[in-house]
Design an enzyme around this catalytic site. Structure first.
Site: not given
Ligand code: MRU
Length: 384
Positions: A63, A102, A223, A264, A275
């Site tokens: 996240g 990442r 997730q 993100d 995502k």
């Molecule tokens: O791969 P992840 O689980 O880190 O991806 C998370 C997401 O895509 C969330 O929607 C994004 O980080 C926003 S979180 C407040």
């Protein structure tokens, strides 16, 4: 920061364990290991820079906002116990290692830049200063998420009121609930606390709006199924898990009143990276005249980029996330099984970009703004 009239403001931590916390008495940084949820709830200590890098890259923490705050603590861990001469040498190496964990969420780079700026201003002990900066980002994240939740809840209130008015005008029974679709986990688990998309839901629930959330499972790491369902259950929010491909059908048949997702990285033009699969939900929402909101702290906006489609680095992850799946078997053991024939070629892009034209609004701690350059420039200029 505007407060909403008539709404009690509670911008402190919610009454749940934080995803990352610093125990000052023992000088320990603790995270919830999200790779074990929903089957096991385990807190893990991050002791070193390598632990922090591993936690981010293995997605023990994930996240966008949480990745940023974890990286800030990672800098502290790299400096803990070092004198300032050694620390000067370590900072750039630590920042480089953390930044490489990442690629997509801009919060990572943002948080590291904030910590580096604090260290550059520091006249005392560098490790102490890094800890102070990390704690400051930790507190800021809780506050920002709580505030954006309030702003978003006001939007949901308006949608709920309009739904009731429409029913009354058409002589229909009073609607039972407002149905919201969300993708991935943009909840308290994706931030230090509250979440982004789910903060909107928690704050709307606190206002007494009857809510129901459609949760996309969010393949390949699921997730939605594992994290969003878990935290909505913890907080007593009615929800239903759906496969990723169900959203369009539900929208066509009037089962969705609004979509709320996280981000993100959002660009100056208002393009939203989130995502993988978010874009398809936005297309379906647009085709069905359903509002599509993105909830994000300002730290998820990359004001240096314009075109999301070409300028945002999209993470590609290992093939086995797609070819295999893991979960709890009937005997209570966590098992991983193979879905595809051995040797199948796999593509695994982690994120996609929803063009600004499909976004109804950006819900930030500064209020809800339009997803366009004019609104984002105004927001950027108000920050300095
Ligand atoms: O791969 P992840 O689980 O880190 O991806 C998370 C997401 O895509 C969330 O929607 C994004 O980080 C926003 S979180 C407040």
């Amino acid at each position: 920061m505007g407060s909403i009239e008539g709404v009690e403001q509670n911008n402190g931590p919610s009454p749940h364990t934080l995803t990352i916390r610093y125990d000052a008495e023992t000088d320990r940084v603790l995270i919830i290991d999200q790779t074990r949820l929903p089957h096991e709830y385990i807190e893990v200590e991050l002791k070193t820079l390598a632990d922090a890098c591993y936690a981010i890259s293995s997605m023990q923490v994930r996240g966008a906002p949480l990745i940023g705050v974890t990286a800030a603590f990672g800098v502290y861990l790299s400096l803990r116990g070092k004198n300032d001469i050694a620390a000067q040498r370590i900072v750039p190496q630590a920042v480089e290692a953390l930044a490489a964990t990442r690629p997509t969420a801009v919060n990572l780079r943002w948080a590291l830049t904030e910590v580096e700026a604090s260290l550059a201003r520091c006249e005392g002990n560098l490790a102490a200063s890094a800890l102070e900066a990390a704690l400051e980002l930790h507190a800021q994240d809780i506050k920002a998420c709580a505030q954006l939740g309030e702003h978003g809840a006001q939007r949901l209130q308006e949608l709920w009121d309009a739904k009731n008015e429409r029913a009354a005008l058409e002589g229909l029974p009073k609607p039972e609930r407002l149905n919201i679709l969300t993708h991935c986990n943009a909840g308290s688990l994706a931030t230090v606390d509250w979440g982004t998309a789910l903060a909107v839901i928690y704050k709307a629930q606190a206002r007494g709006i009857p809510l129901h959330v459609w949760v996309d499972e969010t393949r390949p790491r699921n997730q939605g199924a594992s994290l969003t369902c878990w935290e909505l259950g913890q907080r007593g929010v009615a929800h239903t898990l759906i496969v990723d491909n169900a959203g369009g059908h539900l929208m066509q048949h009037g089962y969705v009143d609004c979509c709320v997702v996280g981000s993100d990285r959002t660009t100056l033009l208002g393009d939203v990276c989130n995502k993988i699969g978010t874009y398809l939900k936005a297309l379906a929402a647009s085709d069905n005249g359903i509002p599509f909101y993105v909830a994000l702290p300002v730290s998820s906006i990359d004001f240096s980029l314009r075109d999301g489609l070409t300028e945002i680095p999209i993470e590609e992850r290992e093939a086995e996330e797609v070819s295999h799946i893991s979960g709890l078997d009937d005997l209570g053991a966590i098992r991983r099984v193979k879905l595809a024939p051995t040797g199948t070629v796999v593509s695994n892009f982690g994120f996609d970009v929803t063009p600004a034209r499909l976004v109804s609004g950006l819900i930030t701690e500064r209020g809800v703004i339009e997803a366009n350059e004019t609104a984002l420039i105004k927001l950027r200029d108000s920050l300095v």
